[in-house]
Structures are given as structure tokens and as C-alpha cells.
Design a protein around this motif. Structure first.
Motif, PDB file in Angstrom:
ATOM      1  N   ASP A 228      -7.170 -17.232  42.424  1.00 29.09           N
ATOM      2  CA  ASP A 228      -6.532 -16.358  43.412  1.00 29.09           C
ATOM      3  C   ASP A 228      -7.440 -15.205  43.836  1.00 29.09           C
ATOM      4  O   ASP A 228      -7.152 -14.519  44.828  1.00 29.09           O
ATOM      5  CB  ASP A 228      -5.219 -15.800  42.868  1.00 29.09           C
ATOM      6  CG  ASP A 228      -4.138 -16.865  42.792  1.00 29.09           C
ATOM      7  OD1 ASP A 228      -4.233 -17.872  43.520  1.00 29.09           O
ATOM      8  OD2 ASP A 228      -3.190 -16.696  42.002  1.00 29.09           O
ATOM      9  N   ALA A 229      -8.526 -14.989  43.110  1.00 29.99           N
ATOM     10  CA  ALA A 229      -9.447 -13.906  43.446  1.00 29.99           C
ATOM     11  C   ALA A 229     -10.506 -14.331  44.460  1.00 29.99           C
ATOM     12  O   ALA A 229     -11.302 -13.500  44.898  1.00 29.99           O
ATOM     13  CB  ALA A 229     -10.131 -13.382  42.184  1.00 29.99           C
ATOM     14  N   LEU A 230     -10.553 -15.597  44.845  1.00 34.44           N
ATOM     15  CA  LEU A 230     -11.568 -16.036  45.813  1.00 34.44           C
ATOM     16  C   LEU A 230     -11.590 -15.179  47.075  1.00 34.44           C
ATOM     17  O   LEU A 230     -12.671 -14.770  47.526  1.00 34.44           O
ATOM     18  CB  LEU A 230     -11.390 -17.512  46.168  1.00 34.44           C
ATOM     19  CG  LEU A 230     -12.372 -18.020  47.232  1.00 34.44           C
ATOM     20  CD1 LEU A 230     -13.015 -19.324  46.834  1.00 34.44           C
ATOM     21  CD2 LEU A 230     -11.692 -18.181  48.599  1.00 34.44           C
ATOM     22  N   PRO A 231     -10.439 -14.873  47.705  1.00 37.95           N
ATOM     23  CA  PRO A 231     -10.504 -14.078  48.936  1.00 37.95           C
ATOM     24  C   PRO A 231     -11.153 -12.707  48.750  1.00 37.95           C
ATOM     25  O   PRO A 231     -12.023 -12.312  49.534  1.00 37.95           O
ATOM     26  CB  PRO A 231      -9.031 -13.960  49.350  1.00 37.95           C
ATOM     27  CG  PRO A 231      -8.377 -15.173  48.772  1.00 37.95           C
ATOM     28  CD  PRO A 231      -9.063 -15.357  47.445  1.00 37.95           C
ATOM     29  N   ILE A 232     -10.762 -11.974  47.722  1.00 38.59           N
ATOM     30  CA  ILE A 232     -11.313 -10.625  47.548  1.00 38.59           C
ATOM     31  C   ILE A 232     -12.762 -10.687  47.070  1.00 38.59           C
ATOM     32  O   ILE A 232     -13.575  -9.810  47.409  1.00 38.59           O
ATOM     33  CB  ILE A 232     -10.426  -9.775  46.593  1.00 38.59           C
ATOM     34  CG1 ILE A 232     -10.852  -8.292  46.641  1.00 38.59           C
ATOM     35  CG2 ILE A 232     -10.441 -10.316  45.187  1.00 38.59           C
ATOM     36  CD1 ILE A 232     -10.720  -7.649  47.996  1.00 38.59           C
ATOM     37  N   LEU A 233     -13.148 -11.725  46.321  1.00 40.33           N
ATOM     38  CA  LEU A 233     -14.541 -11.872  45.923  1.00 40.33           C
ATOM     39  C   LEU A 233     -15.436 -12.171  47.121  1.00 40.33           C
ATOM     40  O   LEU A 233     -16.607 -11.783  47.137  1.00 40.33           O
ATOM     41  CB  LEU A 233     -14.681 -12.969  44.867  1.00 40.33           C
ATOM     42  CG  LEU A 233     -14.195 -12.606  43.466  1.00 40.33           C
ATOM     43  CD1 LEU A 233     -14.239 -13.825  42.548  1.00 40.33           C
ATOM     44  CD2 LEU A 233     -15.017 -11.469  42.863  1.00 40.33           C
ATOM     45  N   SER A 234     -14.896 -12.858  48.115  1.00 43.93           N
ATOM     46  CA  SER A 234     -15.693 -13.113  49.320  1.00 43.93           C
ATOM     47  C   SER A 234     -15.965 -11.807  50.066  1.00 43.93           C
ATOM     48  O   SER A 234     -17.024 -11.647  50.688  1.00 43.93           O
ATOM     49  CB  SER A 234     -14.997 -14.136  50.222  1.00 43.93           C
ATOM     50  OG  SER A 234     -13.792 -13.640  50.755  1.00 43.93           O
ATOM     51  N   VAL A 235     -15.025 -10.868  49.999  1.00 41.91           N
ATOM     52  CA  VAL A 235     -15.258  -9.536  50.571  1.00 41.91           C
ATOM     53  C   VAL A 235     -16.334  -8.811  49.768  1.00 41.91           C
ATOM     54  O   VAL A 235     -17.265  -8.219  50.332  1.00 41.91           O
ATOM     55  CB  VAL A 235     -13.956  -8.714  50.600  1.00 41.91           C
ATOM     56  CG1 VAL A 235     -14.229  -7.289  51.075  1.00 41.91           C
ATOM     57  CG2 VAL A 235     -12.912  -9.392  51.487  1.00 41.91           C
ATOM     58  N   LEU A 236     -16.235  -8.858  48.454  1.00 41.74           N
ATOM     59  CA  LEU A 236     -17.232  -8.221  47.596  1.00 41.74           C
ATOM     60  C   LEU A 236     -18.634  -8.711  47.925  1.00 41.74           C
ATOM     61  O   LEU A 236     -19.583  -7.918  47.998  1.00 41.74           O
ATOM     62  CB  LEU A 236     -16.905  -8.501  46.124  1.00 41.74           C
ATOM     63  CG  LEU A 236     -17.900  -7.988  45.080  1.00 41.74           C
ATOM     64  CD1 LEU A 236     -17.961  -6.470  45.085  1.00 41.74           C
ATOM     65  CD2 LEU A 236     -17.538  -8.510  43.690  1.00 41.74           C
ATOM     66  N   GLY A 237     -18.777 -10.012  48.146  1.00 42.04           N
ATOM     67  CA  GLY A 237     -20.092 -10.589  48.429  1.00 42.04           C
ATOM     68  C   GLY A 237     -20.762  -9.991  49.645  1.00 42.04           C
ATOM     69  O   GLY A 237     -22.004  -9.956  49.729  1.00 42.04           O
ATOM     70  N   CYS A 238     -19.982  -9.500  50.592  1.00 36.44           N
ATOM     71  CA  CYS A 238     -20.546  -8.893  51.808  1.00 36.44           C
ATOM     72  C   CYS A 238     -21.263  -7.580  51.535  1.00 36.44           C
ATOM     73  O   CYS A 238     -22.002  -7.075  52.389  1.00 36.44           O
ATOM     74  CB  CYS A 238     -19.432  -8.658  52.837  1.00 36.44           C
ATOM     75  SG  CYS A 238     -18.670 -10.162  53.482  1.00 36.44           S
ATOM     76  N   PHE A 239     -21.041  -7.006  50.356  1.00 39.81           N
ATOM     77  CA  PHE A 239     -21.589  -5.687  50.041  1.00 39.81           C
ATOM     78  C   PHE A 239     -22.638  -5.733  48.926  1.00 39.81           C
ATOM     79  O   PHE A 239     -23.017  -4.697  48.383  1.00 39.81           O
ATOM     80  CB  PHE A 239     -20.450  -4.736  49.656  1.00 39.81           C
ATOM     81  CG  PHE A 239     -19.529  -4.434  50.805  1.00 39.81           C
ATOM     82  CD1 PHE A 239     -19.723  -3.311  51.593  1.00 39.81           C
ATOM     83  CD2 PHE A 239     -18.474  -5.286  51.112  1.00 39.81           C
ATOM     84  CE1 PHE A 239     -18.878  -3.033  52.655  1.00 39.81           C
ATOM     85  CE2 PHE A 239     -17.619  -5.022  52.176  1.00 39.81           C
ATOM     86  CZ  PHE A 239     -17.822  -3.895  52.955  1.00 39.81           C
ATOM     87  N   ILE A 240     -23.109  -6.932  48.569  1.00 37.28           N
ATOM     88  CA  ILE A 240     -24.066  -7.089  47.478  1.00 37.28           C
ATOM     89  C   ILE A 240     -25.362  -7.683  48.026  1.00 37.28           C
ATOM     90  O   ILE A 240     -25.332  -8.662  48.784  1.00 37.28           O
ATOM     91  CB  ILE A 240     -23.492  -8.006  46.374  1.00 37.28           C
ATOM     92  CG1 ILE A 240     -22.217  -7.404  45.782  1.00 37.28           C
ATOM     93  CG2 ILE A 240     -24.521  -8.234  45.269  1.00 37.28           C
ATOM     94  CD1 ILE A 240     -21.555  -8.292  44.756  1.00 37.28           C
ATOM     95  N   ASP A 241     -26.489  -7.116  47.633  1.00 36.81           N
ATOM     96  CA  ASP A 241     -27.779  -7.669  48.042  1.00 36.81           C
ATOM     97  C   ASP A 241     -27.918  -9.110  47.562  1.00 36.81           C
ATOM     98  O   ASP A 241     -27.476  -9.465  46.457  1.00 36.81           O
ATOM     99  CB  ASP A 241     -28.920  -6.836  47.456  1.00 36.81           C
ATOM    100  CG  ASP A 241     -29.055  -5.482  48.139  1.00 36.81           C
ATOM    101  OD1 ASP A 241     -28.679  -5.375  49.326  1.00 36.81           O
ATOM    102  OD2 ASP A 241     -29.532  -4.525  47.483  1.00 36.81           O
ATOM    103  N   GLY A 242     -28.557  -9.935  48.389  1.00 38.36           N
ATOM    104  CA  GLY A 242     -28.797 -11.316  48.011  1.00 38.36           C
ATOM    105  C   GLY A 242     -27.622 -12.220  48.337  1.00 38.36           C
ATOM    106  O   GLY A 242     -26.823 -11.927  49.229  1.00 38.36           O
ATOM    107  N   GLU A 243     -27.498 -13.274  47.579  1.00 32.67           N
ATOM    108  CA  GLU A 243     -26.550 -14.344  47.890  1.00 32.67           C
ATOM    109  C   GLU A 243     -25.514 -14.466  46.782  1.00 32.67           C
ATOM    110  O   GLU A 243     -25.850 -14.706  45.621  1.00 32.67           O
ATOM    111  CB  GLU A 243     -27.343 -15.655  48.038  1.00 32.67           C
ATOM    112  CG  GLU A 243     -26.580 -16.804  48.637  1.00 32.67           C
ATOM    113  CD  GLU A 243     -27.504 -17.984  48.905  1.00 32.67           C
ATOM    114  OE1 GLU A 243     -27.853 -18.220  50.080  1.00 32.67           O
ATOM    115  OE2 GLU A 243     -27.882 -18.681  47.935  1.00 32.67           O
ATOM    116  N   THR A 244     -24.259 -14.290  47.129  1.00 36.25           N
ATOM    117  CA  THR A 244     -23.149 -14.497  46.190  1.00 36.25           C
ATOM    118  C   THR A 244     -22.542 -15.860  46.467  1.00 36.25           C
ATOM    119  O   THR A 244     -22.169 -16.173  47.601  1.00 36.25           O
ATOM    120  CB  THR A 244     -22.075 -13.407  46.353  1.00 36.25           C
ATOM    121  OG1 THR A 244     -22.671 -12.130  46.074  1.00 36.25           O
ATOM    122  CG2 THR A 244     -20.914 -13.639  45.396  1.00 36.25           C
ATOM    123  N   ILE A 245     -22.460 -16.682  45.434  1.00 36.33           N
ATOM    124  CA  ILE A 245     -21.944 -18.047  45.583  1.00 36.33           C
ATOM    125  C   ILE A 245     -20.639 -18.170  44.809  1.00 36.33           C
ATOM    126  O   ILE A 245     -20.588 -17.891  43.608  1.00 36.33           O
ATOM    127  CB  ILE A 245     -22.962 -19.089  45.072  1.00 36.33           C
ATOM    128  CG1 ILE A 245     -24.277 -18.978  45.865  1.00 36.33           C
ATOM    129  CG2 ILE A 245     -22.392 -20.498  45.185  1.00 36.33           C
ATOM    130  CD1 ILE A 245     -25.396 -19.845  45.325  1.00 36.33           C
TER     131      ILE A 245
END
Length: 410
Positions: free
Chosen positions: A301-318
Motif C-alpha cells: 500500500d506504500a507504493l504510491p507514496i514511495l513513488s512520490v519520495l523517489g522524485c526527491f532523491i538523487d539517482g534512480e529509485t526502483i
């Protein structure tokens, strides 16, 4: 709803009660002998949908501001309605479908468009058919038992059919049922169900997450239960604080059960400045977040909010191993890809997840997909973006976090 970007330092959050625990409590209260009292329940549409459903099967329910009292059936369910509406609740649909199969009277169960078109129902149907239950293949389902204990072979990518069958077979008439599971997923939610078995002294056997044995003719007494705070809800304020370099306090007992609890350690591995106390989680400024490849299945259930987090982190969040996220209230992989793209996100959609690179989000006209977790994640993104956003249809928030807007001064 118009969202104006802002930073709120020193958030002090009291998370809502757990929806999953509230609905499980009502399910077992239906099956218990005598009175059960459920304190600190989630004031949610799903809660009232489950109350209607258990009343239809014979429970006597009284609702108060701070508690729900249920006089259970001692396992002797009745058919007071010919059709039960699960509305938008996957738990209600699956748990009640399995319980209907204890009866020798046909009852139909239906739901909203997401239940009819998007949720995973075939494993539950296949499982019930192996228990000699009469059931059709499409919603509305018309179900006629009684189930006959047997061996079940079932896919476990979605945990709710497994939980539903574990509960229902324990209250069937006969001997034992063996459940063989392949592709087991969402394992913490199975643990949550089995924690109730332990609490109520319901006998079962388990080997890892691929084999279960339940024993028929279970009897349980009424109980009292205080519903714990919801770990699934704490990640919105936590991630808001992390991406905006803010302080926040989340008031929650970290020793309590929660399917999404594991994510805290993942965030710490990403250098999040998070301090865990006995009764609170502290988020402090100064985190130098690093990207990570994250298997999200245990906290799907955290996939949506983690995708937001990825927008603010250097590099690639998978984010991977998330195919089941397509089968929730919405297709959450597609929904977050579509909406974050509108905001300028550097994001790619994969078969089982998302790849996100650091992005500079801008305000946009967004759609909630009528999904509470998409809605709250988009609000966090919009609060953290440049320029204002507008999000269509935000009413779904009340499903799991009724005071979310108040907590963020919206």
C-alpha cells in the motif's frame, strides 16, 4: 480540491486506527459467542459496510462514539439478506464471501466498480469450489454452501483470499482443511490475520507461507479489543517531512502490529533521519536520502507514496515486485505514473513497478482515481511541488485516514 504548496514544520500526528484491524475485529466478533467490544475503531465507510454485512449474517451491533458492541452468532450464521453489498471494500468482499459459504442458503454479494472489474477474486472462487461450494465466476457472486473441509491449492499473490479461507474453514463443520499456497505475497497481512488466531486461541498449523492447516468446529468467546494505530497511514507525514527537510512526530506504539511496519527500516537504510521511541517516531531535519531498489510487496500500500519520495532523491529509485498493486482500488502503478507525469516527474512504468529519477515537480490538474492512497500521495506531492495543483475527487481519503486533511491544515 486546490492544493497550495507549503511547508509545515513540527507536525505532531496521531494516526488513525487500523482499518485492517477494525474489519478483522468485526469479522471475529460476528463468529464469537456473546458480547465483543471493539474500542478505538476506525470511523470509515468500510467499517460501516462491514457492520451492515455482519448484521446480515446474524450479528447484533450497537455503534457508539468510542466503541462498537457486537453480540455474535457463536458460529451459527443466518441469512437475513439475499444480497450483501461490499461497496468499495476488498476485505468485506472476500471475508464475507468466504463466510457465506458456511451456509446452505444461497446469498449474493456485490460491490462497486473496482470490486467488479479490478480486484483479484479468482483465487477465492477457486478455493471455495475446492470446498464443494456452489459459486459463479463474476461479481455479483451467488454463493451456496456449506463448505466441506478439503485440500485447497491456491495462488497467494493477494493475501486477502488466504486470510478469508483461513477464517472461514476454521468455523466449518467437519475435520481439517489444508491450504497449499503458491506465489505467496503480502505476507505481513497473513501474519496480521494469524495474530487474531493467536489472540483467540484458534488452532492452526503453518509452514512458512506455503502451507496451512485449519481445524473445523472452532468456538470462540466474545472479546475486548483496542484497535491499534495504522502503520499504513504514517508514511504520508513521514515522507512529507523527509522530502521537505522538516521535523515531525508520529505518535504510535512501535511494538504494535502493522503490515507496513517494515518500511521504517527501509527508510532508515536510505539515510532517513528517523528515531524510534517506544510510543513515537521522530523525524528530524538533515536527512541525506539515497536511492534504493525496493521490494515493496510486504508494504504494497506504500507504493504510491514511495513513488512520490523517489522524485526527491538523487539517482534512480526502483519499486518492484508490486504487480498486485494493479489490483487494488485502482491500478496504482498506472495511476501514479500518469499523475506524476503530469507534474513533470521522470518516471517509467514497469510490469511489476516503477522507476523514478529525481524530478522537479510542478503543479498540475490531477485525478485521484477514486483511490484513498493515490489521493493522499498526490496531496503530499502537490504540497511539495512548485505552484498550485488541483486534485479531482478527494473524498476517498475518509476510507482510511479521516482526519488527513485536518492534520495538514487543508
Amino acid at each position: 480540491m486546490k492544493i497550495i504548496p507549503k511547508k509545515i514544520d513540527n507536525l505532531n500526528i496521531y494516526p488513525p486506527p487500523s482499518k485492517s484491524q477494525t474489519l478483522r475485529a468485526l469479522t471475529f466478533a460476528l463468529l464469537a459467542k456473546g458480547k465483543s467490544i471493539i474500542y478505538n475503531y476506525l470511523n470509515s465507510p468500510d467499517t460501516y459496510t462491514m457492520i451492515k454485512a455482519i448484521r446480515s449474517l446474524g450479528a447484533n451491533v450497537k455503534i457508539f462514539k468510542k466503541k462498537i458492541e457486537v453480540i455474535g452468532t457463536d458460529g451459527y450464521l443466518t441469512s437475513k439478506s439475499k444480497i450483501i453489498d461490499s461497496e468499495n471494500s476488498g476485505i468485506v468482499f472476500r471475508f464475507i464471501s468466504a463466510l457465506i459459504a458456511l451456509l446452505d442458503t444461497p446469498i449474493s454479494i456485490t460491490g462497486d466498480l473496482s470490486i467488479k472489474k479490478n480486484r483479484v477474486i479468482s483465487p477465492l472462487i477457486k478455493g471455495l469450489k475446492q470446498l464443494k461450494v456452489s459459486i459463479n465466476k463474476t461479481v455479483p457472486l451467488t454463493i451456496k454452501g456449506p463448505m466441506i473441509p478439503n485440500k485447497i491449492y491456491i495462488s497467494g499473490k493477494d493475501s486477502q483470499p488466504i486470510s478469508a479461507l483461513l477464517i472461514a474453514t476454521s468455523f466449518s463443520k467437519g475435520k481439517e482443511t489444508e491450504i497449499f499456497v503458491k506465489n505467496s505475497g503480502e505476507k505481513p497481512w497473513i501474519d496480521l490475520t494469524l495474530s487474531w488466531f493467536n489472540f483467540l486461541n484458534i488452532k492452526y498449523e503453518k509452514k512458512e507461507y506455503f502451507y496451512y492447516k485449519t481445524f473445523s468446529n472452532t468456538k470462540i468467546n466474545g472479546f475486548e479489543k483496542i484497535i491499534e494505530s495504522d502503520f499504513s497511514s504514517i508514511y504520508y507525514p513521514i515522507i512529507y517531512a523527509l522530502i521537505n527537510n522538516l521535523n515531525a512526530t508520529i505518535n504510535i506504539d512501535f511494538s504494535s502490529l502493522g503490515g507496513d511496519k517494515k518500511l521504517i527500516s527501509i527508510l532508515q537504510e536510505m539515510n532517513a533521519n528517523i528515531d524510534i521511541k517506544k510510543d513515537k517516531i521522530l523525524i528530524r531535519k538533515g536527512s541525506k536520502l539515497k536511492n534504493k531498489k525496493i521490494d515493496v510487496n510486504d508494504f504494497i500500500d506504500a507504493l504510491p507514496i514511495l513513488s512520490v519520495l523517489g522524485c526527491f532523491i538523487d539517482g534512480e529509485t526502483i519499486l518492484y515486485n508490486a504487480a498486485i498493486a494493479k489490483k487494488k482500488e485502482s491500478n496504482r502503478i498506472n495511476a501514479m505514473y500518469t499523475e506524476l507525469k503530469k507534474m513533470g516527474a521522470n518516471i517509467k512504468k514497469k510490469k511489476d513497478g516503477l522507476i523514478i529519477k529525481k524530478s522537479f515537480l510542478k503543479g498540475a490538474h490531477l485525478y485521484s482515481h477514486k483511490d484513498h492512497r493515490i489521493t493522499m500521495s498526490l496531496i503530499i506531492a502537490a504540497l511539495s511541488a512548485k505552484k498550485d495543483s488541483f486534485i479531482e475527487n478527494t473524498s476517498s481519503i475518509k476510507k482510511s485516514y479521516p482526519h488527513f486533511l485536518k492534520d495538514f491544515n487543508l
